[in-house]
Design an enzyme around this catalytic site. Structure first.
Site, PDB file in Angstrom:
ATOM      1  N   ARG A  30     -34.841 -24.483 -42.986  1.00  0.00           N
ATOM      2  CA  ARG A  30     -33.612 -23.697 -42.790  1.00  0.00           C
ATOM      3  C   ARG A  30     -33.264 -22.891 -44.033  1.00  0.00           C
ATOM      4  O   ARG A  30     -32.859 -21.736 -43.937  1.00  0.00           O
ATOM      5  CB  ARG A  30     -32.443 -24.601 -42.397  1.00  0.00           C
ATOM      6  CG  ARG A  30     -32.587 -25.178 -40.995  1.00  0.00           C
ATOM      7  CD  ARG A  30     -31.525 -26.207 -40.683  1.00  0.00           C
ATOM      8  NE  ARG A  30     -31.641 -27.306 -41.638  1.00  0.00           N
ATOM      9  CZ  ARG A  30     -30.612 -27.999 -42.112  1.00  0.00           C
ATOM     10  NH1 ARG A  30     -29.378 -27.730 -41.731  1.00  0.00           N
ATOM     11  NH2 ARG A  30     -30.805 -28.984 -42.967  1.00  0.00           N
ATOM     12  N   ASN A  48     -30.574 -27.275 -37.301  1.00  0.00           N
ATOM     13  CA  ASN A  48     -31.416 -28.361 -36.802  1.00  0.00           C
ATOM     14  C   ASN A  48     -30.899 -28.804 -35.443  1.00  0.00           C
ATOM     15  O   ASN A  48     -29.684 -28.955 -35.260  1.00  0.00           O
ATOM     16  CB  ASN A  48     -31.382 -29.564 -37.743  1.00  0.00           C
ATOM     17  CG  ASN A  48     -32.257 -29.388 -38.960  1.00  0.00           C
ATOM     18  OD1 ASN A  48     -33.128 -28.520 -39.005  1.00  0.00           O
ATOM     19  ND2 ASN A  48     -32.043 -30.223 -39.958  1.00  0.00           N
TER      20      ASN A  48
END
EC number: 3.6.1.7
Length: 101
Positions: A30, A48
């Site tokens: 990320r 996520n």
């Protein structure tokens, strides 16, 4: 030098939705996406998901989104990207920056 109309500029702006599968959680994925998105002037988020995948929603110029998609497919060194499902749609302009969740 061509002067772009507001309509032409708006049509160059797009929204991209991507779902990334593989070893993409706990490996800096990320943050990797966020860094590249910010460099490309893209706004949105990377998040996520409970199934181990990562959701990316991003808005910006179509060319920049295509570059981000290539980075997503590569991922950071510790990641193992197995599959990326993605689509482009109409720009909504709902983000102010690029976040991670």
């Amino acid at each position: 030098m061509k002067k772009w109309s507001d309509t032409e500029v708006f049509e160059m702006l797009k929204r991209m939705y991507a779902r990334v599968y593989g070893l993409v959680q706990g490996v800096g994925f990320r943050k990797f996406v966020q860094i590249h998105a910010i460099r490309l002037g893209i706004k949105g988020y990377a998040k996520n998901l409970p199934d181990g995948s990562v959701e990316v929603v991003a808005e910006g110029y179509e060319e920049a989104l295509s570059k981000l998609l290539e980075r997503i497919k590569q991922g950071p060194p510790a990641a193992e990207v197995e599959k990326v499902d993605y689509s482009f749609s109409e720009y909504k302009g709902e983000f102010e920056d690029f976040e991670t969740y």
